[in-house]
Write a protein that holds these residues in place. Structure first.
Motif, PDB file in Angstrom:
ATOM      1  N   LYS A  22      13.474 -34.151  38.282  1.00  0.00           N
ATOM      2  CA  LYS A  22      14.356 -35.833  38.282  1.00  0.00           C
ATOM      3  C   LYS A  22      13.968 -36.997  39.245  1.00  0.00           C
ATOM      4  N   ARG A  23      13.646 -36.303  40.340  1.00  0.00           N
ATOM      5  CA  ARG A  23      12.910 -37.903  41.010  1.00  0.00           C
ATOM      6  C   ARG A  23      12.246 -38.206  40.531  1.00  0.00           C
ATOM      7  N   LEU A  24      11.487 -38.040  39.717  1.00  0.00           N
ATOM      8  CA  LEU A  24      10.287 -38.505  38.441  1.00  0.00           C
ATOM      9  C   LEU A  24      11.092 -39.375  37.842  1.00  0.00           C
ATOM     10  N   TRP A  25      12.109 -38.857  37.512  1.00  0.00           N
ATOM     11  CA  TRP A  25      12.841 -39.428  36.539  1.00  0.00           C
ATOM     12  C   TRP A  25      12.533 -40.938  35.710  1.00  0.00           C
ATOM     13  N   PRO A  26      12.410 -41.914  36.705  1.00  0.00           N
ATOM     14  CA  PRO A  26      12.152 -43.197  36.439  1.00  0.00           C
ATOM     15  C   PRO A  26      10.273 -43.326  35.627  1.00  0.00           C
ATOM     16  N   VAL A  27       9.723 -42.803  36.339  1.00  0.00           N
ATOM     17  CA  VAL A  27       8.314 -43.135  35.467  1.00  0.00           C
ATOM     18  C   VAL A  27       7.844 -41.504  34.686  1.00  0.00           C
ATOM     19  N   THR A  28       8.293 -39.981  34.529  1.00  0.00           N
ATOM     20  CA  THR A  28       8.365 -39.874  33.626  1.00  0.00           C
ATOM     21  C   THR A  28       9.130 -40.101  32.292  1.00  0.00           C
ATOM     22  N   GLN A  29      10.420 -40.562  32.240  1.00  0.00           N
ATOM     23  CA  GLN A  29      10.868 -41.010  31.008  1.00  0.00           C
ATOM     24  C   GLN A  29      11.569 -39.998  30.170  1.00  0.00           C
ATOM     25  N   HIS A  30      11.826 -38.690  31.247  1.00  0.00           N
ATOM     26  CA  HIS A  30      12.515 -37.437  30.544  1.00  0.00           C
ATOM     27  C   HIS A  30      11.212 -36.911  30.396  1.00  0.00           C
ATOM     28  N   LYS A  31       9.831 -36.813  30.534  1.00  0.00           N
ATOM     29  CA  LYS A  31       8.768 -35.547  30.203  1.00  0.00           C
ATOM     30  C   LYS A  31       8.954 -35.052  31.029  1.00  0.00           C
ATOM     31  N   PRO A  32       8.005 -33.559  31.231  1.00  0.00           N
ATOM     32  CA  PRO A  32       7.659 -32.701  32.542  1.00  0.00           C
ATOM     33  C   PRO A  32       6.972 -33.294  32.865  1.00  0.00           C
ATOM     34  N   GLN A  67       9.788 -27.633  27.517  1.00  0.00           N
ATOM     35  CA  GLN A  67       8.636 -27.055  26.432  1.00  0.00           C
ATOM     36  C   GLN A  67       7.891 -27.312  25.382  1.00  0.00           C
ATOM     37  N   GLU A  68       8.975 -27.848  24.467  1.00  0.00           N
ATOM     38  CA  GLU A  68       7.516 -27.844  23.117  1.00  0.00           C
ATOM     39  C   GLU A  68       6.796 -29.427  23.424  1.00  0.00           C
ATOM     40  N   MET A  69       7.180 -30.189  24.732  1.00  0.00           N
ATOM     41  CA  MET A  69       6.793 -30.968  24.516  1.00  0.00           C
ATOM     42  C   MET A  69       5.280 -30.718  25.249  1.00  0.00           C
ATOM     43  N   ILE A  70       5.164 -29.627  26.472  1.00  0.00           N
ATOM     44  CA  ILE A  70       3.707 -29.168  27.033  1.00  0.00           C
ATOM     45  C   ILE A  70       3.087 -28.175  25.706  1.00  0.00           C
ATOM     46  N   ARG A  71       3.795 -27.408  24.823  1.00  0.00           N
ATOM     47  CA  ARG A  71       3.433 -26.405  24.367  1.00  0.00           C
ATOM     48  C   ARG A  71       2.205 -27.806  22.631  1.00  0.00           C
TER      49      ARG A  71
END
Length: 249
Positions: A22-32, A67-71
């Motif tokens: 969560k703390r990285l959401w500004p950067v990850t845009q909700h990616k793992p 998880q589907e994004m990682i796969r």
């Protein structure tokens, strides 16, 4: 070379990549987190390249959040590493849930890896080549200022891996987030975690769940101070990774 088992085909990796970050959401845009790109390449892709470079050809990825994004990113084979997946349905809980799910994959000598580190390959090579078959990496140049998870050593063995420092110890340094376990000792890892799982303590970090393992098994450490690496928890860590670590890889 004695002690160098980097050619050992029986070692596999377990990559813990289920968390929300969560703390990285500004950067990850909700990616793992493991799919953050540093220098045009995801952390996860860099992991698999590094594993292949030390002849580790099998990895189990513990997934949960998105998880589907990682796969989709790495599939079942990437950079010469065969991949399998375990799903942590409790991924919104503490990281102990991910290592507990991974207990079924502790069937060989293993390297257990947090999925949010940008690191120089030499760091992983030192762990795999260490004469200690149970081993942690310690950045002995880092003193604890707050969030750091510290490798704590008394005598010739690790006694804790924690943000909470014991009163007595000889040396300590920041843990890189990678643990090597000998196949014969994996049952001690599982047993150590089970004590907390039986108490429903799902919100713990797995590091704090390893206390009994450190008592039961002699775990050594390798110092990697001076080699470039950073854990990525906050947006400012991404900046550090791009500006300070990446140019030194």
């Amino acid at each position: 070379r004695s002690g160098d088992r980097s050619g050992c085909p029986r070692m596999k990796a377990i990559i813990l990549a289920a968390g929300v970050g969560k703390r990285l959401w500004p950067v990850t845009q909700h990616k793992p987190k493991c799919l953050i790109e540093i220098g045009g390449q995801t952390l996860l892709s860099r992991y698999l390249e590094s594993l292949a470079s030390v002849k580790i050809r099998q990895a189990t990825i513990v997934v949960g959040y998105k998880q589907e994004m990682i796969r989709a990113a790495v599939g079942s084979h990437c950079h010469g590493v065969d991949l399998s997946y375990l799903v942590n349905e409790e991924f919104h809980r503490g990281s102990i849930s991910s290592l507990w799910i991974a207990r079924t994959a502790l069937s060989d000598d293993v390297v257990i890896m947090d999925a949010d580190v940008l690191f120089h390959r030499e760091i992983l090579r030192r762990l795999v080549a260490s004469p200690y078959e149970n081993c942690l990496l310690m950045d002995d140049t880092v003193k604890q200022t707050g969030e750091e998870c510290m490798v704590v050593v008394q005598g010739d063995r690790v006694v804790a891996l924690s943000k909470k420092m014991p009163e007595r110890y000889d040396i300590a340094g920041e843990g890189v987030g990678f643990l090597r376990v000998r196949r014969a000792d994996t049952a001690h890892v599982v047993g150590s975690l089970k004590g907390y799982i039986d108490q429903d303590r799902w919100d713990m970090e797995y590091e704090d769940g390893l206390l009994q393992y450190f008592q039961d098994v002699k775990v050594g450490h390798e110092k990697i101070g001076g080699l470039p690496w950073t854990e990525i928890d906050f947006p400012e860590d991404v900046t550090k990774a791009e500006r300070e670590v990446l140019p030194r890889l």
